[in-house]
Each structure stands twice: as C-alpha cells, then as structure tokens.
Design an enzyme around this catalytic site. Structure first.
Site, PDB file in Angstrom:
ATOM      1  N   ASN A  17       0.840  -1.211   0.000  1.00  0.00           N
ATOM      2  CA  ASN A  17       0.000   0.000   0.000  1.00  0.00           C
ATOM      3  C   ASN A  17       0.871   1.255   0.000  1.00  0.00           C
ATOM      4  O   ASN A  17       0.882   2.042   0.932  1.00  0.00           O
ATOM      5  CB  ASN A  17      -0.993  -0.005   1.156  1.00  0.00           C
ATOM      6  CG  ASN A  17      -0.338  -0.165   2.514  1.00  0.00           C
ATOM      7  OD1 ASN A  17       0.680  -0.841   2.647  1.00  0.00           O
ATOM      8  ND2 ASN A  17      -0.921   0.451   3.521  1.00  0.00           N
ATOM      9  N   ASP A  22       4.388  -4.902  12.084  1.00  0.00           N
ATOM     10  CA  ASP A  22       3.528  -3.938  11.384  1.00  0.00           C
ATOM     11  C   ASP A  22       4.128  -2.538  11.476  1.00  0.00           C
ATOM     12  O   ASP A  22       3.422  -1.538  11.617  1.00  0.00           O
ATOM     13  CB  ASP A  22       2.102  -3.953  11.929  1.00  0.00           C
ATOM     14  CG  ASP A  22       1.088  -3.330  10.955  1.00  0.00           C
ATOM     15  OD1 ASP A  22       1.448  -3.122   9.777  1.00  0.00           O
ATOM     16  OD2 ASP A  22      -0.042  -3.042  11.368  1.00  0.00           O
TER      17      ASP A  22
END
Length: 450
Positions: A94, A315
């Site tokens: 992304n 993450d």
C-alpha cells in the site's frame, strides 16, 4: 568479507538453548559445535554467554517506498531493523502507487537492490480490479498476496464479494489479510463524532476500530479459506475473541510439512500496550487494528505460548511527528517498531511469560516456514549467516535521539528494556556492532523456494 568465529554463546534455535560456538565462512554458517578453534585470519567474537539467535524475519512492515518517503524508505527503515536484530523483512504493497502487478513488484525489487541493510521481499497487493495480475503472479516473485479486508489507502480495499471469493479460489501464493469490517468502523466513528464533534478523544480508538469489526472480518476470511482450501495468514490479531477461529498446535507435522492451512499472527505492540496507555501516549500508539484491553493483551501472550498464534511481527508503519501530533481524527495510524521489537519481545522472557526459544520460533522460524524462505531463519550449517547476538544482561532506556527510523520517534520512548542487541550479521557481514551501523548495505532479495 571477513570470516568469523563466535565463541562461548548460548545458541537459541529450533526449540533448544545450548552452549556452543558458531563459525561463519563467507556468507554462510559453516560449523556449529563446542570448543571450535580459530583459524588464521578469522575474527573471533567472544559472546561471553550472550544469546545467539537466527536473525529475525519480520513478515509485516510498511517501509513507505515508493511515494511516502517523507515518512521512511527502504534504506532508513532497514537500517533501524538491523539495529533491532531484524535481518529480513517483507514489505507491504500500500504505497503510492500501490504494488498491484508484476511490473510494479519488479520495479520495487530493482529499486531496493544495493540500498537495504536487511534482506527483502515484497508482497503483491489485491484490489477490486487486479484479479488477472493475481492469477498471473509467479509464485517465486512474492511471499504472498496482501488483501485489505478493511479500510486502506487508495484502491486497495477489497470489498467486492465476488472478487474476494475469486482471490481465495485462485491465488497461487499464500493470502495475508488485514481483517476489519469497514461499515462497522464507519458507523462507530459517526456515532463518536455525533457525541464529541471534531474532538473525538484517542481513547475511543479501540471502540471505533472495535473488536466486533475485527471478529466479523476475520470470520469471513477464515470461512473463504475453508471454502476454497486456501493458504491464509491473518495478520495482527488484536483481540481475544478472534483466537477461537484458529487451531492450536505446531506449524509442521512429523515429516516437516506444513500442518496448518490457516495461520495467525500478532504484533509486538499488542503485547506491550493496552487501553490504559492511550492516556499517556495518545496518537503515538494509534494503529489499525487498535490496541485494545489488558485482557486481550494477556490472551494474545498465552496464545503465542500455546501455539494458537504462529507468528510475531511488527507492522512497522512510520509517520512523522507532525502527522502524529494532529487531532485524533486527522492523525494517521501506525507505529515505528523495528528497532525495539526484538528486545520488547524478549521482555516477555524476562517476565517468565515466554521462553527465548518460543520468541525465535515466532519471529524467525515460522515466517521462513510459512513463506518458503530459502536457507534463512535458522542456525543451521550451510544456511545464510543472518545472526543476532543479544545481551540479556545489560538493559537500556529508549531515547528519541537514538531512533534510526526516518520519522525520528518511537512509541517505546522512556521504556526500560532488560536486553540489548549486541551485534547483527547479515549474509555473514557484521551490520550492527551494538552501537552503530557497520559497512555498506548487504541485504539481498529473499529467495522463495516454491
């Protein structure tokens, strides 16, 4: 390239902790044993009983390149990762533009070459309209396909039921998912704004990005995987409620084959923070999914110990201080974590909640096994010498001035950890000496053995 002999270490590998020595010749581990003698020209590192582990493989990072490099890039974030004992990483799609076809994927690999201090792999992203690119993907080109089954940026929210079904039916590689239900999140945010206007407090974040939104989306992903027999890996589990959807037990069977088709992971911040920490840390622990209650944190730790959760990741998702200092509704979600992730995980060892070998299993062995990473993730003769030497006897306090991520801050600032990273080797080369980065970037494209 120097050859190394690491003596008097406590090796942590494949469920065991044992005293021994390890020899590095060139880029690989040549020998593991006791009482190894130094050869002419070898550099000798006396570990003095410190823990020697395989370098960590972080299967979930957002290094922000291309298009968002004011927050971070492959060079800066891989440097922070190596300083934290992470020797390989898998980066998310992304970006701007998103990585939605093989051409964009290969361009990303080409741009990373020679710039990354750790080894790198890149996911292909899914959208509502790139099913042909997913079907055509070379299984050796990417560790997996990332599906955002919740809010995302740009064109990467996959919410068309037919497209989701087709991805789970046809994906040639493992599917990894971000699971949150967008309509539930939007409704909860609207309710919060109706109550607070534009001054919604950050303490509402775990109620807006709710456990119900996570559970509904994770149930959908698991049901699609079971329907089609797909290989599914659900990222960043944040609630105790979701754990019932996953099977306990080891990843591999007695023949070394993958036993689970559906696997789960959690992230280090879900193990070190809880709802009460929003009062002090505010947007600096705002992330998606949200950090939730202390009971969820404790359940996730128990699920790691009980092999319900298979992987521990970061993450890592940096944002600038200016962005994070905005009001809650405007501040972006995401935390920079790679530099402190391993020592934060090892804090659970000091607290007697996990064993060091369990941390290595979740942070090194399991990612290599799940994503078919060739010859990395273990202390094995003939494998690449991706190593981390941990000093479990000397702690430190996290200071903003020593953060290597481009964003220049850490959610752990002021936290005292009991361990520190004493050295990191990447492909046989010393990359971090415990105080500073050493030499030039040595990272390589991860080989996927499928």
């Amino acid at each position: 390239m120097a050859d190394w002999l690491i003596r008097n270490a406590r090796l942590v590998n494949e469920g065991r902790e044992f005293e021994g020595d390890l020899r590095v010749r060139g880029e690989r581990i040549e020998e593991i044993g006791m009482g190894l003698s130094a050869r002419p020209g070898e550099q000798v590192l006396d570990a003095h009983g410190r823990w020697l582990m395989p370098g960590m493989i972080d299967d979930q990072v957002h290094f922000r390149e291309p298009g968002l490099t004011h927050k971070g890039d492959q060079a800066t974030e891989s440097a922070a990762a190596v300083a934290g004992g992470i020797t390989s990483f898998m980066d998310m799609p992304n970006t701007r533009p998103p990585t939605l076809d093989s051409a964009a994927l290969e361009e990303k690999y080409a741009h990373a070459a020679g710039r990354c201090r750790g080894n790198y792999g890149f996911y292909l992203g899914a959208s509502n309209d790139n099913l042909a690119a997913i079907r055509a993907l070379d299984p050796k080109a990417a560790p997996g396909i990332k599906v955002f089954m919740g809010a995302s940026t740009g064109n990467m929210l996959v919410d068309d039921p037919d497209t989701l079904d087709a991805i789970f039916r046809d994906a040639p590689v493992p599917i990894i998912t971000h699971c949150e239900d967008t309509p539930m999140i939007e409704a909860a945010q609207a309710a919060a704004q109706a109550r607070f206007g534009d001054e919604v407090p950050v303490s509402m974040h775990p109620d807006i990005r709710s456990r119900e939104a996570c559970l509904k989306s994770t149930r959908l992903a698991v049901s699609l995987a079971k329907k089609h027999g797909a290989r599914l890996h659900v990222l960043h589990i944040s609630t105790a409620d979701e754990l019932a959807l996953f099977e306990a037990g080891p990843l591999l069977d007695e023949n070394g084959r993958l036993r689970k088709r559906i696997t789960a992971e959690t992230c280090i911040h879900f193990l070190r923070f809880c709802r009460e920490d929003y009062a002090a840390r505010g947007n600096f622990i705002k992330c998606n999914p949200a950090i939730k209650d202390a009971g969820d944190r404790d359940a996730l730790i128990a699920a790691l110990a009980g092999d319900v959760i298979d992987v521990l990741a970061t993450d890592h998702a940096p944002h600038t201080l200016e962005e994070k200092r905005q009001p809650y509704l405007s501040a972006p979600s995401g935390l920079p974590l790679v530099q402190e992730a391993l020592v934060a995980a090892l804090e659970l060892v000091h607290e007697k909640k996990l064993r060091a070998a369990q941390v290595v299993q979740k942070f090194a062995h399991a990612p290599a096994q799940l994503f078919d990473v060739a010859e990395r993730g273990f202390l094995r003769e003939g494998f690449f010498a991706d190593l981390v030497l941990v000093d479990p006897f000397t702690g430190y306090t996290v200071e903003r001035e020593k953060v290597l991520s481009k964003c220049g801050w850490s959610p752990f600032e002021g936290t005292r950890f009991s361990s520190r990273i004493a050295a990191t080797f990447v492909n046989g080369e010393l990359a971090w000496d415990g105080q500073r980065l050493i030499g030039e970037p040595q990272g390589r494209r991860l080989a996927i053995a499928r």
